[in-house]
Scaffold this motif. Structure first.
Motif, short mmCIF file in Angstrom:
data_model
loop_
_atom_site.label_atom_id
_atom_site.label_comp_id
_atom_site.label_asym_id
_atom_site.label_seq_id
_atom_site.Cartn_x
_atom_site.Cartn_y
_atom_site.Cartn_z
N LEU A 1 -3.64 -4.63 -8.69
CA LEU A 1 -3.31 -4.76 -7.27
C LEU A 1 -2.69 -6.12 -6.96
N LYS B 1 -4.11 5.64 -4.40
CA LYS B 1 -4.62 5.51 -3.03
C LYS B 1 -5.97 6.20 -2.89
N LEU C 1 -8.76 4.14 -4.44
CA LEU C 1 -9.12 2.94 -3.70
C LEU C 1 -9.85 3.23 -2.40
N ASP C 2 -9.66 4.42 -1.87
CA ASP C 2 -10.25 4.77 -0.59
C ASP C 2 -11.78 4.69 -0.67
N LEU D 1 -13.56 2.02 -1.47
CA LEU D 1 -14.03 0.89 -2.26
C LEU D 1 -14.07 -0.38 -1.42
N VAL E 1 -11.25 -2.53 0.33
CA VAL E 1 -10.07 -2.82 -0.49
C VAL E 1 -8.81 -2.41 0.24
N VAL E 2 -8.86 -1.33 0.99
CA VAL E 2 -7.76 -0.88 1.84
C VAL E 2 -8.20 -1.06 3.29
N ILE F 1 -8.48 -3.17 -12.12
CA ILE F 1 -7.90 -2.71 -10.86
C ILE F 1 -7.41 -3.90 -10.03
N TYR G 1 0.84 -1.21 0.00
CA TYR G 1 0.00 0.00 0.00
C TYR G 1 0.87 1.25 0.00
N LEU H 1 -3.38 -3.22 1.65
CA LEU H 1 -4.30 -3.74 0.65
C LEU H 1 -4.94 -5.02 1.18
N ILE I 1 -14.65 -5.87 -7.39
CA ILE I 1 -14.78 -4.62 -6.64
C ILE I 1 -16.22 -4.14 -6.81
#
Length: 277
Positions: free
Chosen positions: A223, A141, A144-145, A147, A186-187, A219, A133, A198, A208
């Motif tokens: 990742l 970042k 992804l925040d 999700l 996700v995070v 994505i 991460y 992650l 996702i």
């Protein structure tokens, strides 16, 4: 007495000496092991023969234990599952995964004991989800925040491989009923250290939730590839009676399946965690 803790990789991993894991842990050793796990994410111990009861007792110092819905277990110690290449289809271990991430409260960690290992091959790799991460760009970042992703038992345990006989099918259907797909961030934020990592893995993550399938798949592929780059990993060459203890909340791992037809037997005690946030 203080444990000797020697880091073996910049991203994660340390070798620990100065403790007999077959004996009850002192309060001091318990605290030191807990802190070492937070600091290094995966701990390795040589020459630690463990009986199933001792292995379960060690793992239970850190939380309640999980009984796996698919894998066989030690009859007298059902919290200890058996990974045996002569009894199990272990292809699901030969890819990057975070143990039982399909649960509503995935594993905090696991204690893995090597019972029989091939003379060469059969190494296991761990990857630091927090280091991965940290290595992302700031724009990614931000994307992804917020999700979330779906984790599904059936991705690593497909019906075609784990429901062949009538007995297996009955157990498989019950496992699916008791373990429906779960959604997790996700995070993920580590509940103790506060570090972000992650929390998607090739073994169980299917999509996702907030993105169209085409975008979400792209994505996820990114990742999966990013999180397992060599600089985020450590590799352990097993010897009989080795023990590994890892923080499943902030790592994923890959058991290399390169030793057939040699036999490999491992016992694992899995510690339940809490709901990711």
């Amino acid at each position: 007495m203080s444990l000797q803790i020697t880091p073996i990789s910049p991203a994660l991993g340390a070798r620990v000496t100065g403790v007999d894991l077959s004996l009850p842990l002192s309060a001091d050793h318990h605290q030191q092991l807990h802190q070492a796990l937070l600091d290094h994410q995966v701990l390795f111990f040589r020459n630690q023969p463990l009986q199933p009861a001792s292995q379960a007792r060690l793992a239970a110092y850190f939380g309640d234990l999980h009984i796996h819905p698919i894998y066989p277990n030690v009859p007298e110690q059902p919290e200890v599952l058996i990974l045996d290449t002569e009894r199990n289809d272990l292809r699901d271990n030969a890819l990057w995964h975070s143990d039982v991430s399909f649960l509503k409260t995935p594993a905090l960690g696991a204690v893995l004991s090597a019972k029989q290992v091939p003379p060469y091959g059969g190494d296991t790799l761990w990857a630091s989800s927090s280091a991965a991460y940290d290595g992302l760009s700031e724009p990614l970042k931000r994307l992804l925040d917020g999700l979330t992703a779906t984790h599904d038992l059936s991705k690593s345990f497909p019906e075609s491989r784990f429901a062949v006989t009538d007995e297996e099918r009955s157990r498989f259907e019950e496992a699916k009923r008791r373990n429906p797909p779960s959604s997790h961030p996700v995070v993920r934020t580590h509940p103790v250290t506060g570090r972000k990592g992650l929390f998607v893995n090739e073994g169980f993550t299917t999509r996702i939730n907030e993105l169209p399938e085409l975008e979400g798949d792209a994505i996820l592929r990114l990742l999966f590839s990013h999180a397992t780059q060599p600089q985020y990993t450590v590799r352990w060459q097993w010897q009989k009676d080795d023990v590994a203890f890892w923080d499943n909340r902030i790592t994923q791992h890959f058991a290399i399946d390169d030793y057939r037809p040699q036999r490999r037997i491992m016992h694992r005690a899995t510690i339940l965690g809490d709901a990711p946030f």
